[in-house]
Design an enzyme around this catalytic site. Structure first.
Site, PDB file in Angstrom:
ATOM      1  CG  HIS A 161      -0.164   0.048   2.482  1.00  0.00           C
ATOM      2  ND1 HIS A 161       0.360  -0.946   3.382  1.00  0.00           N
ATOM      3  CD2 HIS A 161       0.555   1.161   3.219  1.00  0.00           C
ATOM      4  CE1 HIS A 161       1.112  -0.503   4.108  1.00  0.00           C
ATOM      5  NE2 HIS A 161       1.130   0.840   4.137  1.00  0.00           N
ATOM      6  CG  HIS A 180       7.708   4.978   1.312  1.00  0.00           C
ATOM      7  ND1 HIS A 180       7.510   6.164   2.055  1.00  0.00           N
ATOM      8  CD2 HIS A 180       7.729   3.935   2.246  1.00  0.00           C
ATOM      9  CE1 HIS A 180       7.214   5.859   3.237  1.00  0.00           C
ATOM     10  NE2 HIS A 180       7.388   4.571   3.515  1.00  0.00           N
TER      11      HIS A 180
HETATM   12  P1  2AM Z   1       6.345   2.368   6.366  1.00  0.00           P
HETATM   13  O1  2AM Z   1       5.770   1.444   5.377  1.00  0.00           O
HETATM   14  O2  2AM Z   1       7.436   3.408   5.855  1.00  0.00           O
HETATM   15  O3  2AM Z   1       6.918   1.492   7.751  1.00  0.00           O
HETATM   16  C1  2AM Z   1       1.457   1.024   8.945  1.00  0.00           C
HETATM   17  O4  2AM Z   1       2.317   0.716   9.493  1.00  0.00           O
HETATM   18  C2  2AM Z   1       1.895   2.043   7.688  1.00  0.00           C
HETATM   19  O5  2AM Z   1       2.110   3.252   8.244  1.00  0.00           O
HETATM   20  C3  2AM Z   1       3.091   1.662   7.142  1.00  0.00           C
HETATM   21  O6  2AM Z   1       3.082   1.956   5.813  1.00  0.00           O
HETATM   22  C4  2AM Z   1       4.108   2.413   7.804  1.00  0.00           C
HETATM   23  O7  2AM Z   1       5.117   3.220   6.760  1.00  0.00           O
HETATM   24  C5  2AM Z   1       3.261   3.825   8.121  1.00  0.00           C
HETATM   25  N1  2AM Z   1       3.955   4.518   9.183  1.00  0.00           N
HETATM   26  C6  2AM Z   1       4.318   5.652   9.237  1.00  0.00           C
HETATM   27  N2  2AM Z   1       4.604   6.067  10.513  1.00  0.00           N
HETATM   28  C7  2AM Z   1       4.619   4.968  11.038  1.00  0.00           C
HETATM   29  C8  2AM Z   1       5.160   4.851  12.628  1.00  0.00           C
HETATM   30  N3  2AM Z   1       5.816   5.617  13.283  1.00  0.00           N
HETATM   31  N4  2AM Z   1       5.036   3.576  12.843  1.00  0.00           N
HETATM   32  C9  2AM Z   1       4.329   2.712  12.232  1.00  0.00           C
HETATM   33  N5  2AM Z   1       3.980   2.704  11.068  1.00  0.00           N
HETATM   34  C10 2AM Z   1       4.095   3.880  10.464  1.00  0.00           C
END
Ligand code: 2AM
Length: 185
Positions: free
Chosen positions: A40, A127
């Site tokens: 996603h 991303h």
């Molecule tokens: P990431 O893929 O770059 O880890 C669910 O966890 C989604 O929320 C993921 O796509 C994650 O990004 C994003 N996300 C952003 N900030 C986060 C945080 N502090 N902790 C966990 N997930 C985060």
């Protein structure tokens, strides 16, 4: 509940990315690879939110999101956070009408800040996370690796619940919010 707002990807695109990354997934078994069905593009991570306020947040979000028009995105090469030499996250970047995604991100932030959810300090860089590293790892040779350059239309934004389990995260769509606008930018 723990939750976030994201753009889901069409099933055929998830499959293409899965096929495309099969080899590197085998090459780096020590990375924590995201289950392809979970791919996603996060717009905003909300974190832990009281269950009782979720319906109000979702309703506020849907009202604003519906004024946006569908838009086009395209996957581009790979990159890594915070730096490819000492990577913690391996991702695929996004091209296309990314200013629309940014506008959505800003709109969502302005809504959820009213519920006490802090603004993102690191800036918004959309991303698709492919893998996470338990400790920093050198992924320089993967930087800019080609990916399926397919265009896809974003027609809805999804409010997801995220449940963390030892076998990996489980993401459940709580509400799909359609983009109904006709040319708003
Ligand atoms: P990431 O893929 O770059 O880890 C669910 O966890 C989604 O929320 C993921 O796509 C994650 O990004 C994003 N996300 C952003 N900030 C986060 C945080 N502090 N902790 C966990 N997930 C985060």
């Amino acid at each position: 509940m723990r939750c976030f707002v994201a753009i889901d990807l069409p099933g055929h695109l998830k499959k293409k990315v899965e096929n495309h990354t099969r080899q590197i997934r085998q090459e780096f078994p020590n990375l924590k690879w995201v289950d392809p069905k979970n791919y996603h593009l996060t717009l905003k991570f909300l974190g832990e939110v009281k269950d009782s306020v979720v319906p109000q947040i979702v309703s506020d979000l849907a009202v604003s999101i519906r004024t946006f028009s569908p838009f086009v995105l395209r996957l581009k090469g790979m990159g890594a956070f915070p730096h490819p030499r000492q990577a913690r996250v391996l991702w695929i970047g996004v091209n296309g009408e990314t200013e629309q995604a940014r506008a959505l991100f800003e709109t969502i932030e302005d809504i959820v800040v009213r519920y006490g959810i802090p603004k993102e300090k690191r800036g918004f860089k959309m991303h698709l996370t492919l893998a996470r590293a338990r400790r920093p790892v050198d992924l320089r040779h993967l930087e800019h690796s080609p990916v399926p350059e397919e265009t896809f239309m974003v027609r809805e934004i999804v409010f997801f619940q995220s449940e963390l389990h030892p076998e990996g995260a489980r993401y459940t769509p709580i509400q799909r919010m359609k983009l109904h606008g006709t040319g708003r930018s």
